[in-house]
Design a protein around this motif. Structure first.
Motif, PDB file in Angstrom:
ATOM      1  N   PRO A 220      50.376  18.920 -18.198  1.00  0.00           N
ATOM      2  CA  PRO A 220      50.970  20.151 -18.727  1.00  0.00           C
ATOM      3  C   PRO A 220      49.961  21.288 -18.920  1.00  0.00           C
ATOM      4  O   PRO A 220      50.292  22.446 -18.713  1.00  0.00           O
ATOM      5  N   GLY A 221      48.731  20.984 -19.317  1.00  0.00           N
ATOM      6  CA  GLY A 221      47.744  22.031 -19.592  1.00  0.00           C
ATOM      7  C   GLY A 221      46.831  22.359 -18.435  1.00  0.00           C
ATOM      8  O   GLY A 221      45.823  23.047 -18.617  1.00  0.00           O
ATOM      9  N   ALA A 222      47.156  21.905 -17.230  1.00  0.00           N
ATOM     10  CA  ALA A 222      46.272  22.122 -16.086  1.00  0.00           C
ATOM     11  C   ALA A 222      46.655  23.369 -15.300  1.00  0.00           C
ATOM     12  O   ALA A 222      47.824  23.743 -15.220  1.00  0.00           O
ATOM     13  N   PHE A 223      45.634  23.996 -14.706  1.00  0.00           N
ATOM     14  CA  PHE A 223      45.824  25.142 -13.815  1.00  0.00           C
ATOM     15  C   PHE A 223      44.887  24.944 -12.635  1.00  0.00           C
ATOM     16  O   PHE A 223      43.813  24.356 -12.770  1.00  0.00           O
ATOM     17  N   TYR A 224      45.283  25.446 -11.464  1.00  0.00           N
ATOM     18  CA  TYR A 224      44.546  25.235 -10.220  1.00  0.00           C
ATOM     19  C   TYR A 224      44.216  26.582  -9.585  1.00  0.00           C
ATOM     20  O   TYR A 224      45.083  27.439  -9.461  1.00  0.00           O
ATOM     21  N   ILE A 225      42.952  26.767  -9.219  1.00  0.00           N
ATOM     22  CA  ILE A 225      42.538  27.957  -8.477  1.00  0.00           C
ATOM     23  C   ILE A 225      41.755  27.496  -7.258  1.00  0.00           C
ATOM     24  O   ILE A 225      40.860  26.658  -7.356  1.00  0.00           O
ATOM     25  N   THR A 226      42.098  28.054  -6.104  1.00  0.00           N
ATOM     26  CA  THR A 226      41.357  27.785  -4.880  1.00  0.00           C
ATOM     27  C   THR A 226      40.789  29.096  -4.352  1.00  0.00           C
ATOM     28  O   THR A 226      41.477  30.116  -4.343  1.00  0.00           O
ATOM     29  N   ILE A 227      39.520  29.055  -3.943  1.00  0.00           N
ATOM     30  CA  ILE A 227      38.873  30.226  -3.362  1.00  0.00           C
ATOM     31  C   ILE A 227      38.383  29.827  -1.981  1.00  0.00           C
ATOM     32  O   ILE A 227      37.550  28.940  -1.827  1.00  0.00           O
TER      33      ILE A 227
ATOM     34  N   LYS B 254      53.373  27.071  -7.900  1.00  0.00           N
ATOM     35  CA  LYS B 254      53.330  28.540  -7.871  1.00  0.00           C
ATOM     36  C   LYS B 254      53.127  29.146  -9.258  1.00  0.00           C
ATOM     37  O   LYS B 254      52.550  30.218  -9.381  1.00  0.00           O
ATOM     38  N   ASN B 255      53.565  28.463 -10.321  1.00  0.00           N
ATOM     39  CA  ASN B 255      53.363  28.965 -11.684  1.00  0.00           C
ATOM     40  C   ASN B 255      52.131  28.354 -12.363  1.00  0.00           C
ATOM     41  O   ASN B 255      51.838  28.671 -13.510  1.00  0.00           O
ATOM     42  N   LYS B 256      51.447  27.455 -11.655  1.00  0.00           N
ATOM     43  CA  LYS B 256      50.281  26.783 -12.228  1.00  0.00           C
ATOM     44  C   LYS B 256      49.071  26.878 -11.317  1.00  0.00           C
ATOM     45  O   LYS B 256      48.130  26.098 -11.435  1.00  0.00           O
ATOM     46  N   GLY B 257      49.120  27.834 -10.377  1.00  0.00           N
ATOM     47  CA  GLY B 257      48.024  27.922  -9.431  1.00  0.00           C
ATOM     48  C   GLY B 257      47.827  29.319  -8.897  1.00  0.00           C
ATOM     49  O   GLY B 257      48.700  30.183  -9.012  1.00  0.00           O
ATOM     50  N   MET B 258      46.651  29.520  -8.294  1.00  0.00           N
ATOM     51  CA  MET B 258      46.314  30.801  -7.719  1.00  0.00           C
ATOM     52  C   MET B 258      45.431  30.580  -6.488  1.00  0.00           C
ATOM     53  O   MET B 258      44.501  29.777  -6.526  1.00  0.00           O
ATOM     54  N   ALA B 259      45.743  31.300  -5.404  1.00  0.00           N
ATOM     55  CA  ALA B 259      44.933  31.244  -4.189  1.00  0.00           C
ATOM     56  C   ALA B 259      44.203  32.573  -4.045  1.00  0.00           C
ATOM     57  O   ALA B 259      44.830  33.635  -4.040  1.00  0.00           O
TER      58      ALA B 259
ATOM     59  N   HIS C 101      44.854  15.633 -21.619  1.00  0.00           N
ATOM     60  CA  HIS C 101      45.785  16.316 -22.522  1.00  0.00           C
ATOM     61  C   HIS C 101      45.241  17.662 -23.004  1.00  0.00           C
ATOM     62  O   HIS C 101      45.830  18.295 -23.869  1.00  0.00           O
ATOM     63  N   LYS C 102      44.120  18.070 -22.433  1.00  0.00           N
ATOM     64  CA  LYS C 102      43.515  19.352 -22.788  1.00  0.00           C
ATOM     65  C   LYS C 102      43.860  20.392 -21.716  1.00  0.00           C
ATOM     66  O   LYS C 102      44.447  20.072 -20.683  1.00  0.00           O
ATOM     67  N   LYS C 103      43.457  21.637 -21.972  1.00  0.00           N
ATOM     68  CA  LYS C 103      43.563  22.658 -20.940  1.00  0.00           C
ATOM     69  C   LYS C 103      42.458  22.381 -19.925  1.00  0.00           C
ATOM     70  O   LYS C 103      41.282  22.270 -20.299  1.00  0.00           O
ATOM     71  N   VAL C 104      42.841  22.257 -18.663  1.00  0.00           N
ATOM     72  CA  VAL C 104      41.888  21.933 -17.611  1.00  0.00           C
ATOM     73  C   VAL C 104      42.103  22.900 -16.454  1.00  0.00           C
ATOM     74  O   VAL C 104      43.239  23.151 -16.044  1.00  0.00           O
TER      75      VAL C 104
END
Length: 138
Positions: A93-100, A112-117, A63-66
């Motif tokens: 709800p507070g999660a975001f995803y980044i892949t490198i 698309k609104n919760k992630g970044m490539a 339930h935190k920002k992750v």
């Protein structure tokens, strides 16, 4: 590499390698384990202990920002890191995803609104990030 060529040349019509040619660990004498899913790889006691620790951490923080940060994960075994990260990012709800990854950076449409490539070499991304944070790069 020489050992691999010898093993390959020794494969018989039954697609097996002679037992006496299987390489052994110089410390314990155990047979070489191919990099495949087996009782050693992702099935042993240590795996299950670490898996339980991870699940406990995730439940505690859901339930935190992750930020799920995926570094260099390819498409060979997406079910171990990539797909769980996608599912958790989608449902929390507070999660975001980044892949490198220079080749395999993928963000599903659902994220698309919760992630970044970032399609770049990890070393360059981390070096640039350090420079930005230290004020060397603006």
């Amino acid at each position: 590499m020489e050992t691999l060529h010898k093993l390959n040349d020794a494969i018989g019509p039954d697609l097996r390698v002679p037992t006496d040619m299987i390489p052994r660990c110089p410390k314990c004498g155990a047979e070489m384990e191919p990099w495949v899913r087996s009782w050693v790889f992702l099935e042993g006691k240590k795996y299950h202990e670490e898996h339980n620790k991870l699940n406990t951490f995730l439940k505690k923080n859901m339930h935190k920002k992750v930020l799920f940060l995926e570094l260099g994960v390819g498409r060979m075994t997406p079910m171990f890191i990539q797909e769980p990260f996608w599912n958790l990012t989608y449902t929390w709800p507070g999660a975001f995803y980044i892949t490198i990854n220079p080749r395999d950076a993928i963000v599903p449409d659902e994220l698309k609104n919760k992630g970044m490539a970032i399609r770049e070499d990890i070393a360059k991304v981390l070096t640039d990030t350090r420079k930005i944070l230290s004020g060397e790069m603006k």
